[in-house]
Design an enzyme around this catalytic site. Sequence first.
Site, PDB file in Angstrom:
ATOM      1  N   ASP A 137      95.959 -30.264 -51.291  1.00 51.50           N
ATOM      2  CA  ASP A 137      95.152 -29.995 -52.490  1.00 51.50           C
ATOM      3  C   ASP A 137      95.375 -28.553 -52.928  1.00 51.50           C
ATOM      4  OD1 ASP A 137      93.268 -30.010 -54.493  1.00 51.50           O
ATOM      5  OD2 ASP A 137      91.568 -29.753 -53.123  1.00 51.50           O
ATOM      6  N   ASN A 174      93.661 -27.200 -55.846  1.00 46.28           N
ATOM      7  CA  ASN A 174      92.594 -26.649 -56.694  1.00 46.28           C
ATOM      8  C   ASN A 174      91.178 -26.888 -56.172  1.00 46.28           C
ATOM      9  OD1 ASN A 174      92.481 -29.355 -57.083  1.00 46.28           O
ATOM     10  ND2 ASN A 174      92.556 -29.299 -59.321  1.00 46.28           N
ATOM     11  N   ASP A 205      89.471 -29.557 -55.350  1.00 46.95           N
ATOM     12  CA  ASP A 205      88.636 -30.712 -55.683  1.00 46.95           C
ATOM     13  C   ASP A 205      88.647 -31.768 -54.568  1.00 46.95           C
ATOM     14  OD1 ASP A 205      91.136 -31.815 -55.956  1.00 46.95           O
ATOM     15  OD2 ASP A 205      90.847 -32.540 -58.004  1.00 46.95           O
ATOM     16  N   ASP A 218      97.385 -33.022 -54.713  1.00 44.97           N
ATOM     17  CA  ASP A 218      97.930 -33.070 -56.068  1.00 44.97           C
ATOM     18  C   ASP A 218      99.389 -32.612 -56.093  1.00 44.97           C
ATOM     19  OD1 ASP A 218      97.656 -30.208 -55.909  1.00 44.97           O
ATOM     20  OD2 ASP A 218      95.537 -30.488 -56.414  1.00 44.97           O
ATOM     21  N   ASP A 239     106.699 -44.846 -56.607  1.00 40.16           N
ATOM     22  CA  ASP A 239     106.175 -46.166 -56.282  1.00 40.16           C
ATOM     23  C   ASP A 239     106.108 -46.964 -57.581  1.00 40.16           C
ATOM     24  OD1 ASP A 239     104.732 -48.167 -54.684  1.00 40.16           O
ATOM     25  OD2 ASP A 239     104.210 -46.453 -53.414  1.00 40.16           O
ATOM     26  N   ASP A 271     106.518 -52.123 -54.853  1.00 36.04           N
ATOM     27  CA  ASP A 271     105.363 -52.725 -54.190  1.00 36.04           C
ATOM     28  C   ASP A 271     105.424 -54.253 -54.248  1.00 36.04           C
ATOM     29  OD1 ASP A 271     102.677 -51.949 -53.088  1.00 36.04           O
ATOM     30  OD2 ASP A 271     101.972 -53.223 -54.718  1.00 36.04           O
ATOM     31  N   GLU A 295     109.093 -53.625 -50.946  1.00 35.40           N
ATOM     32  CA  GLU A 295     108.181 -54.087 -49.896  1.00 35.40           C
ATOM     33  C   GLU A 295     108.129 -55.603 -49.988  1.00 35.40           C
ATOM     34  OE1 GLU A 295     103.563 -53.378 -48.554  1.00 35.40           O
ATOM     35  OE2 GLU A 295     104.050 -53.806 -50.620  1.00 35.40           O
ATOM     36  N   HIS A 336     101.234 -45.746 -45.514  1.00 32.38           N
ATOM     37  CA  HIS A 336      99.829 -45.613 -45.909  1.00 32.38           C
ATOM     38  C   HIS A 336      99.011 -46.879 -45.654  1.00 32.38           C
ATOM     39  CE1 HIS A 336     101.866 -47.644 -49.096  1.00 32.38           C
ATOM     40  NE2 HIS A 336     100.704 -48.029 -49.590  1.00 32.38           N
ATOM     41  N   ASP A 337      99.652 -47.954 -45.210  1.00 29.26           N
ATOM     42  CA  ASP A 337      98.931 -49.199 -44.913  1.00 29.26           C
ATOM     43  C   ASP A 337      98.818 -49.459 -43.408  1.00 29.26           C
ATOM     44  OD1 ASP A 337      98.719 -49.870 -47.635  1.00 29.26           O
ATOM     45  OD2 ASP A 337     100.565 -51.061 -47.599  1.00 29.26           O
TER      46      ASP A 337
HETATM   47  O1  TEU Z   1     100.781 -53.564 -49.840  1.00 28.13           O
HETATM   48  C1  TEU Z   1     101.096 -54.925 -49.808  1.00 28.13           C
HETATM   49  C2  TEU Z   1     100.351 -55.743 -48.931  1.00 28.13           C
HETATM   50  O2  TEU Z   1     100.636 -56.922 -48.824  1.00 28.13           O
HETATM   51  C3  TEU Z   1      99.234 -55.188 -48.199  1.00 28.13           C
HETATM   52  O3  TEU Z   1      98.132 -56.003 -48.394  1.00 28.13           O
HETATM   53  C4  TEU Z   1      99.618 -55.157 -46.798  1.00 28.13           C
HETATM   54  O4  TEU Z   1     100.031 -56.436 -46.397  1.00 28.13           O
HETATM   55  C5  TEU Z   1      98.435 -54.828 -46.007  1.00 28.13           C
HETATM   56  O5  TEU Z   1      97.886 -53.645 -46.471  1.00 28.13           O
HETATM   57  C6  TEU Z   1      98.793 -54.641 -44.589  1.00 28.13           C
HETATM   58  O6  TEU Z   1      97.620 -54.849 -43.912  1.00 28.13           O
HETATM   59  C7  TEU Z   1     101.054 -52.896 -51.019  1.00 28.13           C
HETATM   60  C8  TEU Z   1     100.642 -51.459 -50.921  1.00 28.13           C
HETATM   61  O7  TEU Z   1     101.418 -50.814 -49.954  1.00 28.13           O
HETATM   62  C9  TEU Z   1      99.176 -51.405 -50.632  1.00 28.13           C
HETATM   63  O8  TEU Z   1      98.729 -50.092 -50.429  1.00 28.13           O
HETATM   64  C10 TEU Z   1      98.461 -52.033 -51.791  1.00 28.13           C
HETATM   65  O9  TEU Z   1      97.096 -52.138 -51.495  1.00 28.13           O
HETATM   66  C11 TEU Z   1      98.991 -53.427 -52.122  1.00 28.13           C
HETATM   67  O10 TEU Z   1     100.409 -53.489 -52.126  1.00 28.13           O
HETATM   68  C12 TEU Z   1      98.551 -53.850 -53.496  1.00 28.13           C
HETATM   69  O11 TEU Z   1      99.223 -53.099 -54.464  1.00 28.13           O
HETATM   70 CA    CA Z   2      93.426 -31.371 -56.276  1.00 27.34          CA
END
Ligand code: TEU
Ligand code: CA
Length: 553
Positions: free
Chosen positions: A24, A26, A28, A32, A101, A208, A260, A329-330
């Site tokens: 970050d 700024n 908040d 960013d 993305d 995605d 993906e 991130h998932d």
């Molecule tokens: O994720 C695709 C997806 O199928 C997810 O539901 C994934 O299987 C699950 O998170 C695993 O437990 C992509 C993105 O990476 C995710 O962040 C998004 O939420 C999703 O698509 C919808 O856009």
């Molecule tokens: Ca920020």
Amino acid sequence: MRQAGGKWWQERAVYQIYPRSFQDSNGDGIGDIPGIISRLDDIEALGAGVIWLSPVYPSPDADNGYDIADYRDIDPRYGTLADMDRLIAEAGRRGIRIIMDLVINHTSDEHEWFRKSRDKDSPYRDYYIWRPPRGRGPRGSGRDRPNNWTGFFLENTWTFDEKSGEYYLHLFHKKQPDLNYRNPRVIEEVKGILRFWLDRGIAGFRCDVINVLYKSSLADGRQGPLPGMEFYVCQEGNHEILRELRRDVLDKYDCVTVGEAVMVDVERAKLLCDESRKELDMIFYFEHLQVDRLVERYIPKKFRPARLLDVLSKWQRGLEWNAVYLENHDQCRIVSHYGGGEGEYWEASAKLLAALELTLRGTPFIYQGQEIGMTNFDFRGFGEVNDVETLNWNRFLKRFHVPARLRWKWLKESSRDNARTPVQWSAGVNTGFSAGKPWLGINGNYTRINYESQRGDDNSVLGFYKKMIALRAGSDVLKYGEFRPLGAKGSVIAYQRVLGDKAWTVLLNFSPRAARPGPLLAGAAGGSVVASNTGRTAMAETLLPYEAVVLGG
Ligand code: TEU
Ligand code: CA
């Protein structure tokens, strides 16, 4: 000796940034783009040559940016288009390319197209999938929804719109309506979006859920785990769209795509990314991160290294080129998943996982914080959970009377929030992430696990990532060699990378106990130690806890 045909995206390592949690600038509490620019030197020093940016487009954040309200702008919380241009230029000066993305299965319900689409007579009506209520049940009650499909977030896939008296389809959250890919105008819109970013200097896209775009039928589904999937996973219409995007737009630029792919086996995956098919360059699959999971990612079972090797071997040998990743991130943090967590073997196991990732065949994707061994979130209860998927799973398990303690035990290990806590830059205020209150909690271990404490230290986890990235960059065997499993014995797995008359051997001990690789060593072709996470310089009969050794040269 450089292997002919090595493409820039095969040569380089990729670094994934989840912008809201990165840096970050700024105060908040939300990361960013100026924050990212301020960290480019660190990314360069790591040795990454590509950055994948998770979504930075305007979004109401029903799914943290994966619900896009405008594909041609930057959310003001992240900055401006001018900031984005500056990021592309500043990264470029350091030899780093940026991929964005691309979330095109669905938009946000606040996207202009969808707002207009609510009007039955609008030319945008057919951008989405609208159907009238079906059968009996009070109108719009859900019981009269058009089919029986279950969504990815375990929600209904149909939401009723009072205004037009019909339901719209959404495979994810109700604020993520699915686009209608049987409408050629939608595909033309997507081409425009691709060109918009490629012309600004973007080097490609992470696409995605790219294999569920085309719905070949809206009939009731019978196949599990998600009824309806037989009508939208990898349909021929989906392949045609990918070829069209490639032919009409992507092939005119020097760019890369990594898709993906959900619910695919190797055979289906090949249809998406074999070079000759001219669809995607590579794909992300999930199986290697689920060898200790019973149902999807959420219900655990015992981790067996042999099973991990089997799954890795299948994909390594099945695809021409892999997108190699252990975190995103998932997913939960890999050191808390296949490693020793934050305990005694935190450092050794984080390095072992680095050795694994950087010695597999394919383009390595390293997720922010992975390079310093960040661990799962230490949240204390559901009150600290942000992720919509985790909250929905909790409701789902509750419906099946799974006791609260067990639900928490499972969900806290697998929640997507585990990877989304702010990057731990320092031991200072808010771990150097922000001067204000961060949007998601900071892991309490930041005073011990943070970037500053590892920055100049060759022996740190960060130092080891740098070393492994450089080793791969300088070795055609590691980049292009064939993958050959040697086998597993107890907690040890072993494999080789073979190119011409050269063979490198990798031995990994996934255990807090020492182990003897025994017969696995006999299969190794000798060679000297080119990397180890313990400082070992010669191979011996016993591997230390979480020891990783690469033999080659
Ligand atoms: O994720 C695709 C997806 O199928 C997810 O539901 C994934 O299987 C699950 O998170 C695993 O437990 C992509 C993105 O990476 C995710 O962040 C998004 O939420 C999703 O698509 C919808 O856009
Ligand atoms: Ca920020």
